[in-house]
Design a protein around this motif. Structure first.
Motif, mmCIF file in Angstrom:
data_model
loop_
_atom_site.group_PDB
_atom_site.id
_atom_site.type_symbol
_atom_site.label_atom_id
_atom_site.label_comp_id
_atom_site.label_asym_id
_atom_site.label_seq_id
_atom_site.Cartn_x
_atom_site.Cartn_y
_atom_site.Cartn_z
ATOM 1 N N SER A 126 -17.438 -3.749 1.052
ATOM 2 C CA SER A 126 -15.985 -3.633 1.119
ATOM 3 C C SER A 126 -15.400 -3.305 -0.254
ATOM 4 O O SER A 126 -14.469 -2.496 -0.367
ATOM 5 N N LEU A 127 -15.947 -3.911 -1.297
ATOM 6 C CA LEU A 127 -15.503 -3.612 -2.657
ATOM 7 C C LEU A 127 -15.780 -2.157 -3.011
ATOM 8 O O LEU A 127 -14.899 -1.454 -3.531
ATOM 9 N N LEU A 128 -16.998 -1.694 -2.737
ATOM 10 C CA LEU A 128 -17.353 -0.318 -3.067
ATOM 11 C C LEU A 128 -16.490 0.676 -2.296
ATOM 12 O O LEU A 128 -16.076 1.712 -2.839
ATOM 13 N N LYS A 129 -16.206 0.386 -1.048
ATOM 14 C CA LYS A 129 -15.408 1.300 -0.225
ATOM 15 C C LYS A 129 -13.980 1.418 -0.732
ATOM 16 O O LYS A 129 -13.377 2.494 -0.694
ATOM 17 N N GLY A 169 -18.306 16.340 -1.709
ATOM 18 C CA GLY A 169 -18.026 17.236 -2.829
ATOM 19 C C GLY A 169 -18.614 16.740 -4.137
ATOM 20 O O GLY A 169 -19.373 15.765 -4.196
ATOM 21 N N THR A 170 -18.257 17.412 -5.196
ATOM 22 C CA THR A 170 -18.740 17.035 -6.528
ATOM 23 C C THR A 170 -18.037 15.759 -6.990
ATOM 24 O O THR A 170 -16.906 15.469 -6.584
ATOM 25 N N GLN A 171 -18.700 15.025 -7.866
ATOM 26 C CA GLN A 171 -18.175 13.762 -8.372
ATOM 27 C C GLN A 171 -18.048 13.811 -9.883
ATOM 28 O O GLN A 171 -18.718 14.607 -10.564
ATOM 29 N N LEU A 172 -17.203 12.937 -10.398
ATOM 30 C CA LEU A 172 -17.088 12.809 -11.841
ATOM 31 C C LEU A 172 -18.372 12.209 -12.406
ATOM 32 O O LEU A 172 -18.959 11.311 -11.785
ATOM 33 N N PRO A 173 -18.819 12.645 -13.559
ATOM 34 C CA PRO A 173 -20.055 12.091 -14.129
ATOM 35 C C PRO A 173 -19.815 10.750 -14.816
ATOM 36 O O PRO A 173 -18.683 10.270 -14.916
ATOM 37 N N THR A 198 -24.147 4.642 -9.281
ATOM 38 C CA THR A 198 -25.594 4.481 -9.397
ATOM 39 C C THR A 198 -26.056 3.402 -8.421
ATOM 40 O O THR A 198 -25.640 2.239 -8.530
ATOM 41 N N VAL A 199 -26.871 3.780 -7.454
ATOM 42 C CA VAL A 199 -27.396 2.842 -6.455
ATOM 43 C C VAL A 199 -28.866 2.581 -6.779
ATOM 44 O O VAL A 199 -29.674 3.517 -6.843
ATOM 45 N N ILE A 200 -29.223 1.320 -6.977
ATOM 46 C CA ILE A 200 -30.582 0.940 -7.359
ATOM 47 C C ILE A 200 -31.131 -0.019 -6.317
ATOM 48 O O ILE A 200 -30.536 -1.081 -6.065
ATOM 49 N N GLU A 201 -32.243 0.344 -5.700
ATOM 50 C CA GLU A 201 -32.899 -0.542 -4.734
ATOM 51 C C GLU A 201 -33.856 -1.451 -5.500
ATOM 52 O O GLU A 201 -34.995 -1.085 -5.803
ATOM 53 N N ALA A 219 -21.481 5.665 -1.554
ATOM 54 C CA ALA A 219 -21.490 5.995 -2.976
ATOM 55 C C ALA A 219 -21.195 7.474 -3.216
ATOM 56 O O ALA A 219 -20.498 7.835 -4.165
ATOM 57 N N ARG A 220 -21.715 8.348 -2.348
ATOM 58 C CA ARG A 220 -21.534 9.785 -2.548
ATOM 59 C C ARG A 220 -20.117 10.265 -2.218
ATOM 60 O O ARG A 220 -19.736 11.376 -2.572
ATOM 61 N N HIS A 221 -19.342 9.436 -1.555
ATOM 62 C CA HIS A 221 -17.983 9.822 -1.201
ATOM 63 C C HIS A 221 -16.946 9.194 -2.136
ATOM 64 O O HIS A 221 -15.751 9.182 -1.814
ATOM 65 N N LYS A 222 -17.389 8.686 -3.268
ATOM 66 C CA LYS A 222 -16.470 8.132 -4.258
ATOM 67 C C LYS A 222 -16.101 9.183 -5.301
ATOM 68 O O LYS A 222 -16.805 10.185 -5.462
#
Length: 564
Positions: A115-118, A92-96, A171-174, A163-166
């Motif tokens: 684990s932290l991100l999850k 779904g949509t996420q907060l900006p 912001t994910v940077i490779e 990241a998209r399910h938070k």
């Protein structure tokens, strides 16, 4: 005469009618008799006790009910599976981004960082994740990839999936972090991929930094290890080992190859008696037994596996009976274990070993797999150099009981293999540290919210001149202060969930905590438990489906022997 003849005709006619009448009466009687018999039979059938009537089979009823329940379960399971997968594919949509929220920068995408991100509640923070890899690698199953039991994609979880399910956009940077400035609270990172844009080097600021970059392979400065050995740390290492192993087999099958050279090519040396080295040995043995004997019958019997360990025994973290069970299983599988043996040098066609009696032997081999030791990455060493008086442990970063970097102002946290703690550098420890740190950030966000509320109340109280109004606001201010005082961060405590290792031949060992002791288990049943435990540990339904599917395909069709 005429009269007599007519009388005779009449007599015959009456006789004929009499016979017909008699026949009809007899038929009527016969019909009535038959009907009466049928009625008697019917009445008799009704009078027969019900116990003689045919019964409906209980087994038929049971299996019919079982079949219906099975169909309903299958249909329900398929429906749930489709629903979950489609829900995962369409987040779904996420907060900006919220400039009023504090920013957490996470370095790394391994066990601790993922684990932290999850677990982290991103609605309270702006989160930036920087890593040279845009995926999470399930390292316990890496040896299975090295021999083709599993495909690489089965144990990869894209970071952007999490990241998209938070709640708030992450912001994910490779990119690879190059420099950390703890005094100005900035991180400098660079795009190291093949294709770069006009901007490939930049610096961002942070409020909190989580250092979770992991570690790299420790070679102890032994000559030839870095250049000639295969490692078992990253996905590329497993792919390199698989390619080299198949290359050794094909080279040994080349026409005219000398027997001595064949024996050299088919000798695999694995360095490291920990779980990784044990599992690599077991997976290679399974590859040999399940596939190579069928497709390379002339070579399969000549393949040798040697496990080298510098300590007195393998698997030092397991109980003694499990160590003995592993050693006996390896003996049955013809896997040679060399304990108290050290590697002195790795050459192109051999490995130099120091034996228990201190003698030096040069052992010919086709491939060396290095599965021992960790050391800090350059970015970790540079961060330690920023605090020379505090960060003196060469094994890694020193942290306190709340995982805060020693010497810093509380804005830098460190978790995982890059730290030096009393716990073993395992995935289990890093995962628990990441989940703990998410709870710490939640407590900090709660405290910050209460503190902002308190400041607002105190400012409004100062603006009020009426004494009665000030007295009315005092209780709320005192209550808020008590709530702030009650927000306390507990120290990190590691809860050991047990140790597992696969030893080949569809056998595994498990050392599980129970009450005040441990339960030691080994064998085929433990192997099934090992598989179920890893399936449940995988981060998504997608990974579980892919891993289970690969296990089934490998069992039915075998491993792929082709190489690119």
């Amino acid at each position: 005469m005429h009269f007599t003849r007519g009388s005779a005709v009449v007599s015959r006619s009456l006789a004929t009618r009499s016979r017909f009448a008699t026949s009809a009466s007899a038929g009527k009687y016969r019909c009535l008799s038959t009907t009466a018999i049928l009625r008697q039979d019917h009445n008799f059938a009704q009078d027969v006790p019900s116990s003689t009537a045919p019964k409906r089979s209980k087994f038929r009823t049971f299996f019919r009910a079982l079949g219906g329940a099975t169909l309903v379960s299958i249909a329900g399971g398929i429906g749930i599976f489709v629903y979950v997968t489609q829900k995962d594919r369409h987040p779904g949509t996420q907060l900006p981004y919220d400039p009023e929220k504090k920013t957490i920068v996470i370095l790394g995408s391994g066990w601790g960082a993922t684990s932290l991100l999850k677990t982290l509640d991103t609605s309270e923070y702006n989160v930036v994740m920087i890593s040279p890899k845009n995926y999470f690698l399930f390292t316990p199953l890496l040896p299975s990839v090295a021999v083709g039991t599993l495909s690489p994609k089965a144990i990869l979880q894209p970071t952007r999936y999490l990241a998209r399910h938070k709640a708030r956009a992450v912001t994910v940077i490779e990119a690879e972090a190059k420099e950390i400035d703890p005094f100005n609270k900035t991180v400098t990172f660079e795009d190291d991929t093949e294709i770069k844009g006009e901007v490939s080097h930049t610096t961002i600021s942070y409020d909190y930094l989580v250092h979770a970059v992991g570690a790299e392979v420790q070679t102890f400065g032994i000559p030839g290890v870095q250049e000639k050995a295969c490692f078992m740390k990253e996905l590329s290492d497993a792919e390199i080992m698989q390619r080299r192993f198949k290359d050794c087999i094909e080279s040994a099958a080349f026409p005219g190859q000398d027997n001595t050279e064949i024996d050299r090519l088919l000798h695999i040396v694995i360095v490291g008696g920990g779980p990784t080295g044990i599992e690599v040995s077991g997976e290679i043995h399974d590859f040999l037994e399940d596939d190579l004997k069928a497709w390379y019958p002339e070579l399969a019997g000549r393949i040798r596996i040697s496990l080298v360990e510098a300590l007195p025994s393998v698997l030092p973290m397991f109980s003694k009976q499990l160590i003995e069970y592993t050693e006996s299983t390896f003996k049955e599988s013809k896997i040679e274990i060399l304990t108290k043996t050290m590697v002195k040098e790795v050459k192109d066609r051999s490995v130099v070993l120091q034996m228990p009696d201190k003698s030096i032997q040069e052992v010919p081999c086709g491939m060396v797999v290095w599965a021992g030791g960790n050391k800090g990455r350059k970015i970790t060493q540079d961060l330690m150099a920023q605090y020379p008086n505090v960060q003196t442990n060469r094994r890694g970063l020193t942290v306190d009981d709340q995982l805060r970097l020693a010497g810093a102002d509380g804005s830098i946290f460190a978790i995982g293999d890059c730290t030096s703690t009393s716990y073993a550098p395992t995935a289990q420890v890093a995962s628990q540290q990441g989940a703990y740190l998410a709870r710490v950030f939640a407590q900090m966000a709660k405290k910050n919210t209460l503190q902002a509320r308190l400041n607002q109340l105190e400012q409004s109280e100062a603006a009020v001149t009426d004494t009665a109004e000030k007295a009315n606001r005092k209780p709320e201010i005192e209550t808020t202060r008590k709530l702030i005082a009650n927000v306390k961060v507990r120290p990190f405590h590691y809860s050991h969930q047990g140790s597992l290792a696969y030893i080949g031949s569809d056998k595994a060992i498990a050392d599980l905590p129970f009450a005040n002791g441990n339960i030691a288990s080994a064998g085929v049943a433990t192997f099934l438990f090992w598989r179920s435990a890893y399936l449940s540990t995988l981060f998504s339904l997608r990974n579980r489906t892919l891993v289970a599917n690969d296990w089934i395909i490998t069992k039915i069709f075998g491993r792929d022997l082709s190489r690119d």
